[in-house]
Design an enzyme around this catalytic site. Structure first.
Site, short mmCIF file in Angstrom:
data_model
loop_
_atom_site.label_atom_id
_atom_site.label_comp_id
_atom_site.label_asym_id
_atom_site.label_seq_id
_atom_site.Cartn_x
_atom_site.Cartn_y
_atom_site.Cartn_z
N ASP A 121 7.83 -9.38 8.41
CA ASP A 121 8.62 -8.59 7.47
C ASP A 121 9.63 -7.72 8.22
O ASP A 121 9.71 -6.52 7.99
CB ASP A 121 7.70 -7.73 6.60
N GLY A 176 0.80 -1.21 0.00
CA GLY A 176 0.00 0.00 0.00
C GLY A 176 0.84 1.26 0.00
O GLY A 176 2.07 1.23 -0.08
#
Length: 265
Positions: free
Chosen positions: A187, A77
């Site tokens: 992540d 995003g």
């Protein structure tokens, strides 16, 4: 603007207010582009949760948040600096890709995971303040952290031992708090580790982390499974830092973050 055009905008605005979702989108799609832009702007400024601006950028609105500038974007995003008009503070707003939120099941998982992430309270974790939706746009509202990502700070020869340990202790503390709450980041990498100007590390992007799910295996033992916005077996994360099980798309637990932290160090 002519009186006739102004009347068109007013009439379409009131008509759109009476519709939701796909009906509103179909109605707006029939309008001239200029008229549609004016109506969407009016709806956004009114804080209408069903408005669907064609583009999101500086000067636009998502609910009570005024978009000021694009901070960055990637596969998960776009992140904007924004101003919260209710609490009068600067925040970071992440606009999620529409394909990530297409199904009701994925949205349900996202909401559950975002609520869990918002409960994390740790000085080295970027706080998640709010979640929202405007038309087809889903977004997260997070603490605005001023600093530099770790990947922009590491010199070619690496940090000295004391500095390395100082950062490592903070990152490990943040991950430990998340793992204690049952949240897996997935992540961990230097780009997701922001260092403020006073040396405090903030772990970013817990808003899209995973919650492990448990289910009984055939032999009766509990087995950890993935819960994610993506389908089982898909791979998310950064290849250079992910664990072997993450790269293979297998079920994950907190150990994948420990592996990634080791690579960062």
């Amino acid at each position: 603007m002519t009186p006739e055009r102004r009347q068109q905008i007013v009439e379409l605005y009131h008509a759109a207010q009476q519709r939701t979702g796909s009906e509103r989108e179909a109605l707006l799609a029939q309008a001239e582009p200029e008229v549609r832009r004016e109506v969407e702007s009016l709806m956004a400024h009114a804080g209408n949760p069903g408005s669907t601006p064609t583009t999101i950028g500086p000067g636009g609105h998502l609910g009570p948040y005024t978009i000021e500038a694009l901070l960055g974007e990637g596969g998960m995003g776009r992140v904007f600096r924004a101003y919260d008009t209710r609490l009068r503070r600067t925040v970071a707003v992440k606009v999620l890709p529409q394909d990530q939120m297409a199904s009701a099941e994925r949205k349900r998982r996202f909401l559950r995971e975002a609520r869990a992430a918002s409960a994390l309270n740790h000085p080295n974790i970027m706080a998640l303040y709010d979640i929202g939706a405007q038309g087809e746009t889903d977004y997260l509202v997070m603490e605005h952290v001023v600093g530099r990502p770790l990947d922009k700070m590491i010199p070619a020869e690496g940090f000295g031992l004391a500095e390395t340990i100082g950062y490592a202790v903070q990152i490990a503390g943040a991950l430990g708090a998340a793992h204690a709450a049952g949240i897996v980041h997935r992540d961990v990498k230097p780009a997701n580790l922001m260092v403020t100007f006073d040396g405090q590390v903030k772990v970013l992007d817990f808003g899209l982390a995973k919650l492990p799910e448990t289910s009984p295996s055939p032999d009766g033992e509990t087995r950890t499974q993935q819960s994610a916005l993506t389908a089982m077996g898909s791979v998310m994360g950064s290849v250079s830092y992910m664990s072997p099980e993450q790269a293979a798309g297998r079920p994950l637990d907190h150990r994948t973050d420990i592996f990634s932290l080791g690579v960062v160090l």
